[in-house]
Write a protein that holds these residues in place. Structure first.
Motif, short mmCIF file in Angstrom:
data_model
loop_
_atom_site.label_atom_id
_atom_site.label_comp_id
_atom_site.label_asym_id
_atom_site.label_seq_id
_atom_site.Cartn_x
_atom_site.Cartn_y
_atom_site.Cartn_z
N PHE A 1 -2.87 -14.68 3.46
CA PHE A 1 -2.09 -13.92 4.43
C PHE A 1 -2.65 -12.51 4.60
CE2 PHE A 1 0.62 -17.14 2.66
CZ PHE A 1 1.37 -17.59 3.73
N ARG A 2 -2.43 -11.95 5.78
CA ARG A 2 -2.77 -10.56 6.06
C ARG A 2 -1.49 -9.75 6.12
NH1 ARG A 2 -4.22 -11.04 10.91
NH2 ARG A 2 -2.58 -9.89 12.02
N SER A 3 -1.46 -8.63 5.44
CA SER A 3 -0.29 -7.77 5.45
C SER A 3 -0.25 -6.90 6.69
CB SER A 3 -0.28 -6.87 4.21
OG SER A 3 0.75 -5.90 4.31
N GLU A 4 0.92 -6.77 7.27
CA GLU A 4 1.15 -5.81 8.35
C GLU A 4 2.11 -4.72 7.90
OE1 GLU A 4 2.03 -7.64 12.11
OE2 GLU A 4 -0.06 -8.29 12.33
N GLY A 5 2.14 -4.51 6.58
CA GLY A 5 2.87 -3.37 6.04
C GLY A 5 4.32 -3.67 5.74
N SER A 6 5.06 -2.60 5.45
CA SER A 6 6.47 -2.73 5.10
C SER A 6 7.25 -1.58 5.72
CB SER A 6 6.66 -2.73 3.57
OG SER A 6 6.22 -1.50 3.02
N ALA A 7 8.56 -1.76 5.80
CA ALA A 7 9.44 -0.74 6.35
C ALA A 7 10.83 -0.92 5.78
CB ALA A 7 9.48 -0.82 7.88
N ASP A 8 11.56 0.19 5.58
CA ASP A 8 12.94 0.15 5.12
C ASP A 8 13.87 0.18 6.33
OD1 ASP A 8 12.20 0.14 2.44
OD2 ASP A 8 12.15 2.34 2.33
N ARG A 9 14.65 -0.87 6.49
CA ARG A 9 15.59 -0.96 7.61
C ARG A 9 16.83 -1.72 7.16
NH1 ARG A 9 12.14 1.86 9.18
NH2 ARG A 9 11.14 2.02 11.26
N GLY A 10 17.98 -1.25 7.58
CA GLY A 10 19.22 -1.97 7.33
C GLY A 10 19.52 -2.21 5.86
N GLY A 11 19.09 -1.30 4.99
CA GLY A 11 19.37 -1.44 3.57
C GLY A 11 18.41 -2.36 2.84
N LEU A 12 17.39 -2.88 3.54
CA LEU A 12 16.40 -3.77 2.92
C LEU A 12 15.01 -3.19 3.08
CD1 LEU A 12 17.55 -7.31 4.12
CD2 LEU A 12 18.11 -6.17 1.96
N THR A 13 14.13 -3.57 2.18
CA THR A 13 12.71 -3.29 2.34
C THR A 13 12.05 -4.55 2.87
OG1 THR A 13 12.68 -1.68 0.53
CG2 THR A 13 10.57 -2.63 1.19
N TRP A 14 11.46 -4.45 4.06
CA TRP A 14 10.86 -5.60 4.73
C TRP A 14 9.35 -5.58 4.56
CZ3 TRP A 14 13.44 -9.58 7.00
CH2 TRP A 14 14.81 -9.39 7.26
#
Length: 233
Positions: free
Chosen positions: A143-156
């Motif tokens: 898989f290739r990562s497209e990063g992460s982001a914190d939204r709605g109380g979760l880390t995506w």
């Protein structure tokens, strides 16, 4: 998409897994927001999860949504995972289906159809989201990562399969305090599968025979299982 996700997990599949379903505008917005951040490295929350979690038991609810946001199907059941290489994914509602990976073979049992399909596990699960749950330690290589982001109380964390024939455009994993709680799959038909995990228990022993699938009497069997080796994966 219960049957489609089973096929995706099984042939092209966690394995492929989110306490309330990610339905409605709020859930969709959270899932979409997970793709806003991009980057070349695997998100630490995902790497830590794959390093630390060896077994997982949970209940799940699953919703299939089309490109217009219309709910097409809802289902629920339970999942057990022992890494690397073994999982048991059972749909209980609205109809019963089993998906069992024993380390060498992948068994799909449709109770209503009275049919069992078996395939070599390595071939069936290659470059599929199921590997993220029950795969080996080098699973992220597919898989290739497209990063992460914190939204709605979760880390995506958002991942894109390197295999264009995997059947999925991307996978989004939602973590709460390091625990996987939601998964979102966008497939090649522009349909989104949303999965919620509840009653999650990690790193508790799961009996080995959980993954020993026994073909029921009086069912059709499609495919030939590979011989089981003596050692567990």
């Amino acid at each position: 998409m219960t049957r489609r996700l089973l096929l995706a997990l099984a042939a092209g599949a966690a394995l492929a897994v989110t306490s309330s379903v990610l339905a409605g505008e709020g859930g969709a917005a959270d899932a979409a927001a997970a793709g806003e951040a991009t980057g070349p490295d695997m998100p630490p929350v995902l790497e830590s999860y794959l390093e630390d979690v060896q077994t997982l038991t949970a209940d799940f609810t699953q919703t299939l949504v089309d490109a217009d946001g219309t709910t097409l199907e809802e289902s629920s059941g339970s999942v057990r995972i022992t890494r690397p290489g073994r999982f048991q994914w059972i749909y209980r509602e609205p109809y019963e289906q089993w998906l069992v990976a024993d380390g060498q073979n992948l068994w799909s049992y449709d109770v209503d159809l009275e049919q069992v399909t078996v395939k070599a596990q390595a071939e069936a699960l290659a470059s599929t989201p199921a590997l993220l749950l029950g795969g080996s330690d080098d699973v992220l290589a597919g898989f290739r990562s497209e990063g992460s982001a914190d939204r709605g109380g979760l880390t995506w964390a958002r991942l894109v399969p390197l295999d264009a024939d995997s059947g999925f455009r991307h996978v989004e994993l939602g973590f709460s305090d390091g625990q996987l709680t939601r998964m979102v799959f966008l497939d090649d038909l522009e349909q989104t599968t949303l999965v919620d995990l509840a009653n999650v228990v990690v790193n508790e022993p799961i009996p080995d025979d959980t993954y020993d699938f026994v073909v029921p009497d009086d069912v059709d069997v499609v495919g030939t299982p590979a011989p089981r080796s003596g050692a567990r994966p």
